[in-house]
Design a protein around this motif. Structure first.
Motif, PDB file in Angstrom:
ATOM      1  N   LEU A  37       0.799  -1.216   0.000  1.00 53.60           N
ATOM      2  CA  LEU A  37       0.000   0.000   0.000  1.00 53.60           C
ATOM      3  C   LEU A  37       0.830   1.264   0.000  1.00 53.60           C
ATOM      4  O   LEU A  37       0.287   2.346  -0.024  1.00 53.60           O
ATOM      5  CB  LEU A  37      -0.961   0.010   1.189  1.00 53.60           C
ATOM      6  CG  LEU A  37      -1.989  -1.107   1.192  1.00 53.60           C
ATOM      7  CD1 LEU A  37      -2.903  -0.959   2.385  1.00 53.60           C
ATOM      8  CD2 LEU A  37      -2.792  -1.134  -0.089  1.00 53.60           C
ATOM      9  N   SER A  38       2.137   1.133   0.023  1.00 54.59           N
ATOM     10  CA  SER A  38       2.995   2.307  -0.093  1.00 54.59           C
ATOM     11  C   SER A  38       4.245   1.896  -0.838  1.00 54.59           C
ATOM     12  O   SER A  38       4.729   0.783  -0.678  1.00 54.59           O
ATOM     13  CB  SER A  38       3.356   2.872   1.283  1.00 54.59           C
ATOM     14  OG  SER A  38       4.100   1.924   2.006  1.00 54.59           O
ATOM     15  N   SER A  39       4.727   2.785  -1.659  1.00 54.85           N
ATOM     16  CA  SER A  39       5.910   2.450  -2.443  1.00 54.85           C
ATOM     17  C   SER A  39       7.143   3.071  -1.817  1.00 54.85           C
ATOM     18  O   SER A  39       7.078   4.100  -1.159  1.00 54.85           O
ATOM     19  CB  SER A  39       5.754   2.940  -3.880  1.00 54.85           C
ATOM     20  OG  SER A  39       5.638   4.337  -3.901  1.00 54.85           O
TER      21      SER A  39
ATOM     22  N   VAL B 230      -6.684  -4.266   8.781  1.00 55.40           N
ATOM     23  CA  VAL B 230      -6.270  -2.868   8.720  1.00 55.40           C
ATOM     24  C   VAL B 230      -7.422  -1.951   8.326  1.00 55.40           C
ATOM     25  O   VAL B 230      -7.637  -0.918   8.945  1.00 55.40           O
ATOM     26  CB  VAL B 230      -5.087  -2.695   7.736  1.00 55.40           C
ATOM     27  CG1 VAL B 230      -4.685  -1.244   7.602  1.00 55.40           C
ATOM     28  CG2 VAL B 230      -3.902  -3.533   8.172  1.00 55.40           C
ATOM     29  N   MET B 231      -8.167  -2.333   7.281  1.00 55.88           N
ATOM     30  CA  MET B 231      -9.272  -1.475   6.836  1.00 55.88           C
ATOM     31  C   MET B 231     -10.255  -2.246   5.971  1.00 55.88           C
ATOM     32  O   MET B 231      -9.910  -3.277   5.395  1.00 55.88           O
ATOM     33  CB  MET B 231      -8.756  -0.256   6.074  1.00 55.88           C
ATOM     34  CG  MET B 231      -8.156  -0.563   4.729  1.00 55.88           C
ATOM     35  SD  MET B 231      -7.575   0.891   3.823  1.00 55.88           S
ATOM     36  CE  MET B 231      -6.022   1.180   4.634  1.00 55.88           C
TER      37      MET B 231
ATOM     38  N   ILE C 155     -13.815  -4.077  -0.028  1.00 58.51           N
ATOM     39  CA  ILE C 155     -12.414  -4.474  -0.139  1.00 58.51           C
ATOM     40  C   ILE C 155     -11.867  -4.540   1.280  1.00 58.51           C
ATOM     41  O   ILE C 155     -11.970  -3.577   2.043  1.00 58.51           O
ATOM     42  CB  ILE C 155     -11.604  -3.478  -0.985  1.00 58.51           C
ATOM     43  CG1 ILE C 155     -12.120  -3.464  -2.427  1.00 58.51           C
ATOM     44  CG2 ILE C 155     -10.119  -3.815  -0.941  1.00 58.51           C
ATOM     45  CD1 ILE C 155     -11.464  -2.428  -3.319  1.00 58.51           C
ATOM     46  N   PHE C 156     -11.281  -5.678   1.639  1.00 57.41           N
ATOM     47  CA  PHE C 156     -10.682  -5.879   2.961  1.00 57.41           C
ATOM     48  C   PHE C 156      -9.163  -5.882   2.815  1.00 57.41           C
ATOM     49  O   PHE C 156      -8.626  -6.502   1.901  1.00 57.41           O
ATOM     50  CB  PHE C 156     -11.106  -7.226   3.559  1.00 57.41           C
ATOM     51  CG  PHE C 156     -12.574  -7.346   3.825  1.00 57.41           C
ATOM     52  CD1 PHE C 156     -13.119  -6.842   4.995  1.00 57.41           C
ATOM     53  CD2 PHE C 156     -13.415  -7.967   2.916  1.00 57.41           C
ATOM     54  CE1 PHE C 156     -14.476  -6.959   5.248  1.00 57.41           C
ATOM     55  CE2 PHE C 156     -14.770  -8.097   3.157  1.00 57.41           C
ATOM     56  CZ  PHE C 156     -15.302  -7.579   4.333  1.00 57.41           C
ATOM     57  N   ILE C 157      -8.491  -5.202   3.737  1.00 55.47           N
ATOM     58  CA  ILE C 157      -7.031  -5.169   3.762  1.00 55.47           C
ATOM     59  C   ILE C 157      -6.561  -5.715   5.108  1.00 55.47           C
ATOM     60  O   ILE C 157      -7.030  -5.272   6.159  1.00 55.47           O
ATOM     61  CB  ILE C 157      -6.474  -3.737   3.594  1.00 55.47           C
ATOM     62  CG1 ILE C 157      -7.050  -3.055   2.351  1.00 55.47           C
ATOM     63  CG2 ILE C 157      -4.958  -3.736   3.597  1.00 55.47           C
ATOM     64  CD1 ILE C 157      -6.528  -3.568   1.040  1.00 55.47           C
ATOM     65  N   PHE C 158      -5.631  -6.676   5.071  1.00 52.26           N
ATOM     66  CA  PHE C 158      -5.034  -7.269   6.264  1.00 52.26           C
ATOM     67  C   PHE C 158      -3.518  -7.137   6.179  1.00 52.26           C
ATOM     68  O   PHE C 158      -2.941  -7.337   5.109  1.00 52.26           O
ATOM     69  CB  PHE C 158      -5.367  -8.768   6.367  1.00 52.26           C
ATOM     70  CG  PHE C 158      -6.793  -9.070   6.685  1.00 52.26           C
ATOM     71  CD1 PHE C 158      -7.194  -9.297   7.992  1.00 52.26           C
ATOM     72  CD2 PHE C 158      -7.742  -9.138   5.682  1.00 52.26           C
ATOM     73  CE1 PHE C 158      -8.515  -9.590   8.284  1.00 52.26           C
ATOM     74  CE2 PHE C 158      -9.067  -9.429   5.957  1.00 52.26           C
ATOM     75  CZ  PHE C 158      -9.457  -9.650   7.268  1.00 52.26           C
TER      76      PHE C 158
ATOM     77  N   MET D 118       0.672  -6.683   2.334  1.00 51.54           N
ATOM     78  CA  MET D 118      -0.709  -6.710   2.814  1.00 51.54           C
ATOM     79  C   MET D 118      -1.492  -7.733   1.996  1.00 51.54           C
ATOM     80  O   MET D 118      -1.204  -7.971   0.829  1.00 51.54           O
ATOM     81  CB  MET D 118      -1.374  -5.343   2.625  1.00 51.54           C
ATOM     82  CG  MET D 118      -0.693  -4.214   3.326  1.00 51.54           C
ATOM     83  SD  MET D 118      -1.125  -4.202   5.047  1.00 51.54           S
ATOM     84  CE  MET D 118      -0.315  -2.720   5.581  1.00 51.54           C
ATOM     85  N   TYR D 119      -2.495  -8.322   2.623  1.00 54.25           N
ATOM     86  CA  TYR D 119      -3.429  -9.184   1.919  1.00 54.25           C
ATOM     87  C   TYR D 119      -4.640  -8.342   1.549  1.00 54.25           C
ATOM     88  O   TYR D 119      -5.140  -7.570   2.362  1.00 54.25           O
ATOM     89  CB  TYR D 119      -3.890 -10.339   2.795  1.00 54.25           C
ATOM     90  CG  TYR D 119      -2.867 -11.423   2.993  1.00 54.25           C
ATOM     91  CD1 TYR D 119      -2.520 -12.259   1.941  1.00 54.25           C
ATOM     92  CD2 TYR D 119      -2.252 -11.607   4.219  1.00 54.25           C
ATOM     93  CE1 TYR D 119      -1.582 -13.261   2.115  1.00 54.25           C
ATOM     94  CE2 TYR D 119      -1.312 -12.612   4.406  1.00 54.25           C
ATOM     95  CZ  TYR D 119      -0.983 -13.436   3.349  1.00 54.25           C
ATOM     96  OH  TYR D 119      -0.054 -14.431   3.521  1.00 54.25           O
TER      97      TYR D 119
END
Length: 144
Positions: A31-33, A88-89, A72-75, A63-64
């Motif tokens: 999620l970040s470069s 996470v969100m 959309i799920f982020i883990f 992140m998954y």
């Protein structure tokens, strides 16, 4: 994503799903470069500060991502044991738009945002995640 990782992610997502909500895509993303220039500068600075004993190279946390027909799920991924560590969100898919895909040698990315808000999320896909990237991109309309 291999079967073991997918099974662990699906176990983490299952309690969060609503009735008749279906998971469409699962993948590993960043999620970040971290730019190549910033990485080189950080490595050089750490080598200089340690008198050449070590060089530290920053890497983004994997992140998954699980995309359903509604959300959309982020883990956060545990880097040692390859399992989802922390939710996470969650982002509702309704109204989400994306930018054009930016292709790079080792990865590709696009930015997801919701019109009317200032919030956006840059999703970076590894080279091996191009199939999943295309599925997510096909599900989200391009921003005007």
């Amino acid at each position: 994503m291999n079967a073991r990782r997918r099974r662990l992610l699906m176990a983490a997502v299952a309690p969060l799903l609503e009735a008749d909500e279906q998971v469409e895509v699962t993948t590993i993303v960043n999620l970040s470069s971290v730019s190549a220039g910033r990485t080189a500068a950080f490595a050089a600075a750490s080598a200089l500060m340690s008198a050449g004993a070590m060089a530290v190279v920053p890497t983004p946390t994997p992140m998954y991502l699980a995309m359903t027909d509604r959300r959309i799920f982020i883990f956060r991924a545990n880097p040692t044991f390859a399992r989802p560590e922390e939710h996470v969100m969650t982002i509702p898919r309704a109204g989400l738009v994306r930018t054009e895909i930016k292709e790079r040698v080792l990865n590709s990315s696009f930015v997801v945002s919701s019109p009317g808000t200032d919030h956006s999320l840059k999703i970076i896909f590894p080279l091996l995640g191009r199939k999943e990237r295309n599925e997510i991109a096909a599900a989200l309309p391009l921003a005007a």
